[in-house]
Structures are given as C-alpha cells and as structure tokens.
Motif scaffolding. Structure first.
Motif, PDB file in Angstrom:
ATOM      1  N   LEU A 133       0.736  -1.394   0.053  1.00 30.00           N
ATOM      2  CA  LEU A 133      -0.060  -0.003  -0.014  1.00 30.00           C
ATOM      3  C   LEU A 133       0.776   1.251   0.067  1.00 30.00           C
ATOM      4  CD1 LEU A 133      -2.643  -1.111   2.781  1.00 30.00           C
ATOM      5  CD2 LEU A 133      -3.092  -0.802   0.354  1.00 30.00           C
ATOM      6  N   LEU A 134       0.587   2.386  -0.841  1.00 27.50           N
ATOM      7  CA  LEU A 134       1.088   3.411  -0.692  1.00 27.50           C
ATOM      8  C   LEU A 134       0.389   4.589  -0.002  1.00 27.50           C
ATOM      9  CD1 LEU A 134       2.521   3.401  -4.411  1.00 27.50           C
ATOM     10  CD2 LEU A 134       3.675   2.896  -2.435  1.00 27.50           C
ATOM     11  N   GLU A 135      -0.812   4.265   0.640  1.00 26.34           N
ATOM     12  CA  GLU A 135      -1.465   5.221   1.341  1.00 26.34           C
ATOM     13  C   GLU A 135      -1.867   4.283   2.582  1.00 26.34           C
ATOM     14  OE1 GLU A 135      -4.660   5.403  -1.099  1.00 26.34           O
ATOM     15  OE2 GLU A 135      -3.787   6.947  -2.486  1.00 26.34           O
ATOM     16  N   LYS A 136      -1.478   5.294   3.917  1.00 27.84           N
ATOM     17  CA  LYS A 136      -1.721   4.474   5.233  1.00 27.84           C
ATOM     18  C   LYS A 136      -3.330   4.244   5.279  1.00 27.84           C
ATOM     19  CE  LYS A 136      -0.813   7.600   8.108  1.00 27.84           C
ATOM     20  NZ  LYS A 136      -0.396   8.169   9.651  1.00 27.84           N
ATOM     21  N   PRO A 137      -3.554   2.864   5.683  1.00 28.57           N
ATOM     22  CA  PRO A 137      -4.655   2.196   5.972  1.00 28.57           C
ATOM     23  C   PRO A 137      -5.716   3.236   7.050  1.00 28.57           C
ATOM     24  CG  PRO A 137      -2.957   0.674   6.751  1.00 28.57           C
ATOM     25  CD  PRO A 137      -2.260   1.928   6.165  1.00 28.57           C
ATOM     26  N   ASP A 138      -4.835   3.522   7.932  1.00 30.67           N
ATOM     27  CA  ASP A 138      -5.638   4.288   8.779  1.00 30.67           C
ATOM     28  C   ASP A 138      -4.614   5.263   9.686  1.00 30.67           C
ATOM     29  OD1 ASP A 138      -4.145   2.645  11.079  1.00 30.67           O
ATOM     30  OD2 ASP A 138      -5.508   1.458  10.886  1.00 30.67           O
ATOM     31  N   ASP A 139      -5.064   6.106  10.638  1.00 29.27           N
ATOM     32  CA  ASP A 139      -4.195   7.180  11.214  1.00 29.27           C
ATOM     33  C   ASP A 139      -3.836   6.581  12.664  1.00 29.27           C
ATOM     34  OD1 ASP A 139      -4.144   8.701   9.080  1.00 29.27           O
ATOM     35  OD2 ASP A 139      -6.128   9.902   9.700  1.00 29.27           O
ATOM     36  N   PHE A 140      -3.803   5.213  13.009  1.00 30.45           N
ATOM     37  CA  PHE A 140      -3.333   4.862  14.222  1.00 30.45           C
ATOM     38  C   PHE A 140      -2.095   5.202  14.728  1.00 30.45           C
ATOM     39  CE2 PHE A 140      -2.352   1.652  17.490  1.00 30.45           C
ATOM     40  CZ  PHE A 140      -3.427   1.768  18.214  1.00 30.45           C
ATOM     41  N   PHE A 141      -1.257   5.078  13.738  1.00 29.31           N
ATOM     42  CA  PHE A 141       0.350   5.424  13.994  1.00 29.31           C
ATOM     43  C   PHE A 141       0.758   6.613  12.971  1.00 29.31           C
ATOM     44  CE2 PHE A 141       0.558   0.709  14.937  1.00 29.31           C
ATOM     45  CZ  PHE A 141       1.058   0.651  16.274  1.00 29.31           C
ATOM     46  N   THR A 142       1.753   7.416  13.497  1.00 34.25           N
ATOM     47  CA  THR A 142       2.175   8.342  12.761  1.00 34.25           C
ATOM     48  C   THR A 142       2.913   7.866  11.544  1.00 34.25           C
ATOM     49  OG1 THR A 142       4.160   8.718  13.790  1.00 34.25           O
ATOM     50  CG2 THR A 142       2.199  10.087  14.716  1.00 34.25           C
TER      51      THR A 142
END
Length: 233
Positions: free
Chosen positions: A143-152
């Motif tokens: 993936l080139l986009e974060k799946p979520d914002d849980f981690f920075t």
C-alpha cells in the motif's frame, strides 16, 4: 451484478486497446471483465484473451501463481466496490515481472452511477531500488497510502523496517537515529498496540494492513530528512 451483466461498449474497449500502459477492469465477482494487450505483455501472455473472464488462479501466468497475493487482489476488488475508494500500490514480484511497478485501482461505475467493478492501471516505477531497505520479507503488494491514522508516518517507517526483520542498529543508521532512540520508539509503538512481543505486533499489523504499507520516505529517500525533526517518535 455478475460479470456477464457487465458489458463494455465496443468503442470503449477499442479505446482501451490502444493504451500503451497495462489497463484492466474487474467485476464484482473479481473476474477480469477487460484487459488490454499491454497487461498481457506485462505478465508474459500472447493475448489478453487468456485473462478476460477469469480469476487469478485461472490465468496461465507466473504473476498469478501466488495464492496469497491472488487472494489479496480479490479482496481489494471487493473493498474498492464496497467503499468506493481508490487505492495506490507498489507491486514487487521477482520472477514474475521484470521490475517493480505502481498500480492505481479505482471504482468502476455504470450509467446509473452504481459501482459495479474496479478499474486498474499500471505504471512502470523507474526510480526505485528495494535493495536499499528490504531484507527479504517484503510482501508482493504494498500500500502507498496509510490504511488508517493509528500510527504516525514516522512510526510507520519503524514498523515497516521492523517487520522486515531489521535490528535497531540498522534501522537507526537508515533513519539517522541512535539505536536507543529506535528502541524507545519501538516500545512506544508496542505499548500503543497493546502488545509486548514482536510476533504479536506483526499479527496486530497484519489485521490493520500496516504490514503492507510502504512509507513515503522509502520511495524517494533523498526527499526526506529527519536529522532535525523528532516529532512523532
């Protein structure tokens, strides 16, 4: 709607046939509704006829032999149709294709504005060397986009390298940090995930698809500098 109901206009497929880059459409049942000659050439086939109407494990090409990757691609089709959101990926498949490539996958709509499938387009990746930071545990589809914002983003850099099996010393050298700083950051990450062992952490990441996220730094290492920026660690 099955693929048999998803019929592309002839003039549309004739236009797609002329695209110089690999292009394909998959239906709700994940079968390929359309594939152009550029995709057939990419996977080592003489004609897209060997792709159209089939699912991954029915296609006689090495790229589709990996059961895990094939299942992942099918899940992506269903995810894109259900969420109607696009995804960008880095694909690395040694032995199946000559070099890594980028793929973008977006929802495909009919004339009633209903999402009935997925469109994919592939682009060569010219400025990329996985040997700089990969140590043999790289998943084939990243993936080139974060799946979520849980981690920075910076925590994700450490996560990615840790999953590749790197030591704190090696990670510190790559990220311009001391081994102790990396170890402290890892402890914070483990604490946030509610785990204490690397195996449990990898399982945690797999459930959130974080193990397949490739941080932006590693696509263009010279573009990012962390020497004077300690935010997010």
């Amino acid at each position: 709607m099955s693929n048999s109901e998803l019929v592309l206009p002839k003039m549309l497929t004739r236009t797609f046939d002329q695209l110089p880059t690999p292009f394909f459409i998959r239906g709700k049942d994940t079968r390929f509704v359309y594939a152009n000659m550029a995709l057939a050439k990419l996977v080592g086939l003489k004609s897209p006829d060997s792709i159209i109407g089939r699912i991954d494990d029915e296609i006689p090409a090495a790229l589709y032999d990996n059961v895990v990757t094939a299942k992942l691609w099918q899940e992506q089709v269903k995810h894109i149709i259900s969420t109607q959101k696009k995804i960008s990926l880095l694909e690395v498949h040694p032995g199946a294709v000559d070099s890594p490539y980028m793929s973008k996958k977006v929802p495909f709509y009919n004339e009633k504005n209903e999402c009935v499938g997925m469109v994919g387009v592939i682009k060569d990746l010219e400025l990329f060397s996985s040997n700089d930071f990969i140590r043999g545990r790289l998943p084939g589809s990243l993936l080139l986009e974060k799946p979520d914002d849980f981690f920075t983003e910076k925590q994700c850099e450490i996560i990615f390298l840790k999953i590749q099996g790197m030591t704190s010393k090696t990670m510190g050298a790559m990220l311009c940090r001391s081994p102790r700083t990396i170890e402290n950051a890892l402890q914070n990450i483990y604490s946030k995930a509610g785990v204490s062992h690397v195996d449990d952490f990898i399982e945690f990441c797999q459930k959130r698809s974080l193990d397949r996220y490739l941080p932006k730094r590693f696509l263009d290492p010279q573009k990012f500098s962390f020497k004077n920026d300690r935010e997010g660690w």
